[in-house]
Design an enzyme around this catalytic site. Structure first.
Site, PDB file in Angstrom:
ATOM      1  N   HIS A  39      47.991  46.443  40.216  1.00  0.00           N
ATOM      2  CA  HIS A  39      47.349  46.743  38.918  1.00  0.00           C
ATOM      3  C   HIS A  39      48.256  48.160  38.471  1.00  0.00           C
ATOM      4  O   HIS A  39      48.547  47.649  37.693  1.00  0.00           O
ATOM      5  CB  HIS A  39      45.343  47.604  39.674  1.00  0.00           C
ATOM      6  CG  HIS A  39      45.069  45.943  40.277  1.00  0.00           C
ATOM      7  ND1 HIS A  39      44.949  44.710  39.378  1.00  0.00           N
ATOM      8  CD2 HIS A  39      44.495  45.555  40.829  1.00  0.00           C
ATOM      9  CE1 HIS A  39      44.557  43.991  39.832  1.00  0.00           C
ATOM     10  NE2 HIS A  39      43.441  44.768  41.225  1.00  0.00           N
ATOM     11  N   ASP A  74      45.055  37.225  41.169  1.00  0.00           N
ATOM     12  CA  ASP A  74      44.061  38.014  41.497  1.00  0.00           C
ATOM     13  C   ASP A  74      42.989  36.962  42.255  1.00  0.00           C
ATOM     14  O   ASP A  74      42.619  36.360  42.775  1.00  0.00           O
ATOM     15  CB  ASP A  74      44.135  39.083  40.958  1.00  0.00           C
ATOM     16  CG  ASP A  74      43.069  39.899  41.604  1.00  0.00           C
ATOM     17  OD1 ASP A  74      42.752  39.715  42.524  1.00  0.00           O
ATOM     18  OD2 ASP A  74      42.956  41.334  41.277  1.00  0.00           O
TER      19      ASP A  74
HETATM   20  C1  NGQ Z   1      39.235  42.667  46.065  1.00  0.00           C
HETATM   21  N1  NGQ Z   1      39.930  43.460  44.054  1.00  0.00           N
HETATM   22  O1  NGQ Z   1      39.667  43.324  47.265  1.00  0.00           O
HETATM   23  O2  NGQ Z   1      38.983  41.254  46.148  1.00  0.00           O
HETATM   24  C2  NGQ Z   1      39.039  43.106  45.130  1.00  0.00           C
HETATM   25  C3  NGQ Z   1      38.025  44.465  44.740  1.00  0.00           C
HETATM   26  C4  NGQ Z   1      38.278  46.233  45.798  1.00  0.00           C
HETATM   27  C5  NGQ Z   1      40.050  43.547  42.853  1.00  0.00           C
HETATM   28  N2  NGQ Z   1      40.421  44.571  42.951  1.00  0.00           N
HETATM   29  C6  NGQ Z   1      37.409  44.608  45.809  1.00  0.00           C
HETATM   30  N3  NGQ Z   1      40.313  42.993  41.274  1.00  0.00           N
HETATM   31  O3  NGQ Z   1      38.672  46.258  45.130  1.00  0.00           O
HETATM   32  O4  NGQ Z   1      36.996  47.429  46.408  1.00  0.00           O
HETATM   33 ZN    ZN Z   2      43.085  41.682  45.202  1.00  0.00          ZN
END
Ligand code: NGQ
Ligand code: ZN
Length: 457
Positions: free
Chosen positions: A273, A324
């Site tokens: 990101h 993602d």
């Molecule tokens: C994840 N996903 O780990 O799946 C994360 C969300 C987080 C993204 N950041 C959960 N797109 O970051 O705590």
């Molecule tokens: Zn992620």
């Protein structure tokens, strides 16, 4: 040894015509010869590209696509989406994850990806207890990748805290808990399975600065170097404004500054990101040689923001793309939104292009290929001797591709409508998608349907 013939192929030195590609028994390219005669060679469908690497994937989230688009009582945000995602995954077991991942990985092949980096943090049973074999979930992902035939870099994630300042994990997050000791035991176990497989690679992932305390992050990175686990290291960073603010409040540093205090970044790092890095951080990130893993459709879906790609490229930064949350599964879609985000914010066109490489779609495609090979830690992304025979073959007669030459092809793939059947896709010298279909498609999709019906019943 098998020989293939492509009318046009994207080689490291540029587009070439009448290309003979020899593939060895291990699935590596052994020879590439432009200007060859077709002779007895198997003719590929016209235009041949190296398969793309998807550097950031949470496979199980594929099953959530479309289910988190309803406004609840609170304002919808990244954080409320995360609660929905946690509630969804509470029901998932290893068989569910395997079925979802197989469907997804097949879709990724059809979307032009031949290798995936699985950022894996769903380690334990729903109540947080480890499975009898702590590698159960990791192996479910490995088996799905084997069934489909996609290359896999598995990145087990460290996950220890619910937020900056040693906040405790909430109930849903107990499934994710993994400390450095557990991580290295898991990697040892997986290494025995992956070691001799050229389609597999291990790395690891401190989930984020929010979820891994500074001492553990430091320790894991040093320990990995000491053990010569020289695989890639991925981390989520600066995706949401709120986490940047919390990082500043808690550590007195912005996220990349903070990470650089804890670890020395280099080309084996993938910063996922990086949406809200400031100008100084972008410059330092580019200079470090690390790859930024951009996931434009997910970042749009989650309301993250737009990564300042133009400034980052000006600093010579490296990037790759990731699916993602898997709300999209196509290379073209990901690169198109990446560029359109720039155009919409900067009010100009062809932002990704440069004077030296004026074709915008082509520049983005080539950079993403190179960035992915680094971030996945595998010899992919080039049609050249020593690289994997991961090939995407397209029909020249496709309406959007007809009569295009060289870099116009990549521009059309990114910016023209996608037409008829998906490409033929070869991974490690084995055809996995032929005429738009996978040999095990019926079984894989039926298992996915059954899983989803049960989960949503
Ligand atoms: C994840 N996903 O780990 O799946 C994360 C969300 C987080 C993204 N950041 C959960 N797109 O970051 O705590
Ligand atoms: Zn992620």
């Amino acid at each position: 040894m098998r020989g293939y013939f492509a009318a046009q192929a994207l080689l490291p030195q540029g587009w070439a015509e009448d290309v003979r590609i020899e593939v060895g028994p291990e699935g590596n390219i052994v020879q590439v010869e432009p200007g060859a005669a077709p002779d007895e060679l198997e003719r590929l469908p016209g235009i041949v590209l190296p398969g793309m690497g998807d550097v950031h994937c949470h496979a199980f989230q594929r099953a959530l696509a479309g289910l988190a688009e309803r406004l609840g009582s609170d304002e919808a945000s990244f954080w409320s989406w995360r609660q929905t995602m946690y509630a969804f995954l509470a029901r998932l077991g290893p068989d569910d994850v395997a079925a979802i991942a197989a469907q997804l990985y097949m879709e990724l092949l059809k979307g032009g990806y031949t290798a995936v980096g699985e950022f894996h943090y769903l380690h334990h049973a729903p109540d947080g207890t480890p499975y009898d074999d702590p590698a159960t979930m990791a192996l479910a992902l490995h088996e799905a990748a084997s069934e489909v035939g996609i290359g896999l870099t598995l990145l087990p994630a460290l996950y220890m805290t619910g937020g900056f300042g040693d906040q405790s994990l909430d109930d849903a997050q107990r499934r994710f808990r993994l400390d450095p000791d557990q991580l290295f035991r898991l990697l040892e176990r997986l290494d025995r399975v992956f070691r001799d497989d050229p389609a597999r690679r291990l790395g690891f992932a401190p989930h984020s600065l929010r979820a891994v305390p500074p001492a553990a992050l430091r320790e894991a990175v040093l320990e990995a170097a000491r053990r010569d686990v020289a695989g890639p290291i991925h981390i989520h960073l600066a995706e949401q404004v709120r986490e940047v603010r919390e990082c500043l409040e808690q550590t007195g540093r912005r996220p990349l500054e903070r990470l650089m205090e804890l670890a020395e970044l280099g080309a084996q790092w993938c910063i996922v990101h990086g949406t809200h890095l400031d100008e100084d951080e972008l410059e330092r990130l580019a200079a470090s040689g690390a790859v930024v893993g951009l996931c434009p459709t997910t970042e749009a879906n989650l309301g993250d923001g737009v990564f300042p790609l133009a400034a980052f490229l000006d600093h010579g930064g490296r990037f790759a793309i990731g699916s993602d949350s898997n709300v999209a599964t196509s290379v073209s879609e990901e690169l198109r939104l990446l560029e359109y985000g720039q155009r919409l914010t900067l009010l100009r066109r062809c932002v990704g292009a440069s004077r030296a490489e004026p074709h915008c779609g082509a520049l983005l495609w080539r950079r993403a290929l190179a960035g992915a090979a680094l971030a996945l830690g595998r010899p992919v992304g080039r049609i050249a001797p020593g690289f994997r025979a991961d090939l995407v073959a397209l029909e020249e007669r496709e309406p959007s591709l007809v009569a295009k030459r060289g870099d116009q092809i990549l521009d059309a793939l990114v910016f023209a409508p996608a037409g008829g059947p998906v490409p033929d896709v070869m991974v490690g010298g084995v055809w996995r998608i032929r005429h738009g279909r996978h040999a095990a498609e019926a079984r894989i999709s039926e298992a996915y349907r059954a899983t989803l019906r049960r989960l949503l019943a």
